[in-house]
Scaffold this motif. Structure first.
Motif, short mmCIF file in Angstrom:
data_model
loop_
_atom_site.label_atom_id
_atom_site.label_comp_id
_atom_site.label_asym_id
_atom_site.label_seq_id
_atom_site.Cartn_x
_atom_site.Cartn_y
_atom_site.Cartn_z
N VAL A 75 10.26 -4.10 11.29
CA VAL A 75 9.47 -4.44 12.47
C VAL A 75 10.20 -3.94 13.72
CG1 VAL A 75 8.42 -6.29 13.81
CG2 VAL A 75 8.54 -6.47 11.33
N ALA A 76 9.49 -3.15 14.51
CA ALA A 76 10.07 -2.57 15.74
C ALA A 76 9.89 -3.56 16.89
CB ALA A 76 9.42 -1.24 16.06
N THR A 118 -1.70 0.99 5.47
CA THR A 118 -1.81 -0.45 5.22
C THR A 118 -0.76 -0.93 4.22
OG1 THR A 118 -3.52 0.04 3.58
CG2 THR A 118 -4.26 -0.61 5.79
N SER A 119 -0.12 -0.03 3.51
CA SER A 119 1.02 -0.34 2.65
C SER A 119 1.68 0.98 2.27
CB SER A 119 0.60 -1.12 1.41
OG SER A 119 -0.25 -0.35 0.59
N HIS A 179 6.94 0.55 8.33
CA HIS A 179 7.40 0.30 9.70
C HIS A 179 6.24 -0.20 10.56
CE1 HIS A 179 11.15 2.60 8.86
NE2 HIS A 179 10.34 3.27 8.06
N LYS A 180 6.38 -1.44 11.09
CA LYS A 180 5.32 -2.05 11.88
C LYS A 180 5.83 -2.39 13.29
CE LYS A 180 4.38 -5.58 9.14
NZ LYS A 180 3.56 -6.72 8.69
N GLN A 181 4.89 -2.58 14.21
CA GLN A 181 5.25 -2.96 15.57
C GLN A 181 5.46 -4.47 15.70
OE1 GLN A 181 5.82 -0.73 18.25
NE2 GLN A 181 5.78 0.63 16.48
N ALA A 182 4.79 -5.25 14.89
CA ALA A 182 4.94 -6.70 14.90
C ALA A 182 4.75 -7.23 13.49
CB ALA A 182 3.92 -7.34 15.85
N GLU A 183 5.36 -8.38 13.19
CA GLU A 183 5.28 -8.92 11.83
C GLU A 183 3.84 -9.17 11.41
OE1 GLU A 183 7.91 -11.98 10.49
OE2 GLU A 183 9.54 -11.35 11.78
N ALA A 184 2.99 -9.57 12.37
CA ALA A 184 1.60 -9.91 12.05
C ALA A 184 0.72 -8.68 11.84
CB ALA A 184 1.01 -10.78 13.14
N ASP A 185 1.21 -7.51 12.20
CA ASP A 185 0.40 -6.29 12.07
C ASP A 185 0.11 -6.00 10.60
OD1 ASP A 185 0.47 -5.98 14.77
OD2 ASP A 185 1.84 -4.27 14.78
N SER A 186 -1.09 -5.49 10.34
CA SER A 186 -1.44 -5.07 8.99
C SER A 186 -1.27 -3.57 8.81
CB SER A 186 -2.88 -5.47 8.67
OG SER A 186 -3.78 -4.93 9.62
#
Length: 287
Positions: A159-160, A120-121, A129-136
């Motif tokens: 963001v991927a 989560t951080s 590294h996240k799949q979308a900006e909105a992902d937590s």
């Protein structure tokens, strides 16, 4: 005190090393653990294991009292420790239960599940590294973004979500956010100084010019609707029907596109829609 029990009756001891104990029942009590598959029970659960245990350690509890959280290494584990009324920073809560499971070792700042993609951080200096900006949720690794990711402003978040056409990197999620293109694919930009654009095709479009011999295309001035060789309104290579083409000399391949007639200091080439600048001495017009 008994030294052994009849078959089928359990032998209850205070410690595994004890030779004496009591004989009763056909199972161990809640504060006892069974030694392997024998009919021997030992009342040596740790004091924190009030609801049962499988051994004497604090991590051998098999359940916890209501209101006390059960801390396990993995969801499938039957053993763990009992303490507190919440999960620790490196654990996640299983649904709405009072069960906590340790995060993946890479998720040092918290997680929502057991995998390395459930962080989560991340610790300062490690990129998230996240799949979308909105992902937590995401993963924690390295000190830069991967080639198929873009960095959010100056944060340590990647963001991927590069568009599939941006195979060599991007600065955002749209088709015009590519930062470079694969060899053989042309890079289309709005201006030569732009660092981003789109990747497509093996040539420039009609309203673009090629930058030298590079696989880079830049949009023509808006007046050059039929093609250009550069970025200014004097770099048009031809004009739309009905619009006059203004050149410095007849031999020039470039000029500007405007109006429906030649200017006072130009002459019309035959009956074409091409105008050429008069000699400087012909200040009032020429033919």
């Amino acid at each position: 005190e008994c030294t052994s029990c009849a078959a089928g009756t359990f032998f209850h001891k205070q410690a595994e090393a004890d030779s004496n104990g009591s004989c009763s029942g056909n199972s161990c009590n809640v504060n006892e653990y069974q030694i392997d598959s024998t009919e021997v029970c030992v009342a040596a659960c740790d004091s924190s294991c009030t609801e049962g245990c499988s051994g004497r350690a604090t991590t051998d509890c098999t359940s916890c009292a209501a209101g006390t959280f059960f801390h396990k290494q993995a969801e499938a584990d039957s053993n763990g420790s009992c303490s507190g009324s919440s999960c620790d920073g490196n654990e996640y809560q299983v649904g709405s239960t009072e069960v906590c499971v340790v995060c993946d070792s890479s998720c040092t700042e918290g997680c929502s599940g057991s995998t390395n993609a459930d962080c989560t951080s991340c610790a300062a200096g490690t990129f998230f590294h996240k799949q979308a900006e909105a992902d937590s949720n995401g993963s924690c690794s390295g000190n830069s973004c991967n080639v198929n990711e873009y960095q959010i402003d100056s944060t340590e978040v990647c963001v991927a979500a590069c568009d599939s056409s941006c195979t060599e990197g991007c600065s955002g999620s749209t088709t015009t956010d590519c930062t470079s293109c694969a060899a053989g694919t042309f890079f289309h930009k709005q201006a030569e100084a732009d660092s981003t654009g789109s990747c497509s095709g093996s040539s420039c479009n009609e309203n673009e010019y090629q930058v030298g011999s590079a696989e880079v295309c830049v949009v023509c001035d808006s007046s050059c609707t039929e093609g250009c060789s550069g970025s200014t309104n004097a770099d048009c290579t031809s004009c739309a029907a009905g619009t006059f083409f203004h050149k410095q000399t007849e031999a020039d391949s470039t000029g500007s596109c405007s109006g429906t007639s030649c200017n006072g200091t130009e002459y019309q080439v035959g009956s074409t829609e091409v105008c050429v600048v008069c000699d400087s001495s012909c200040t009032e017009g020429c033919s």
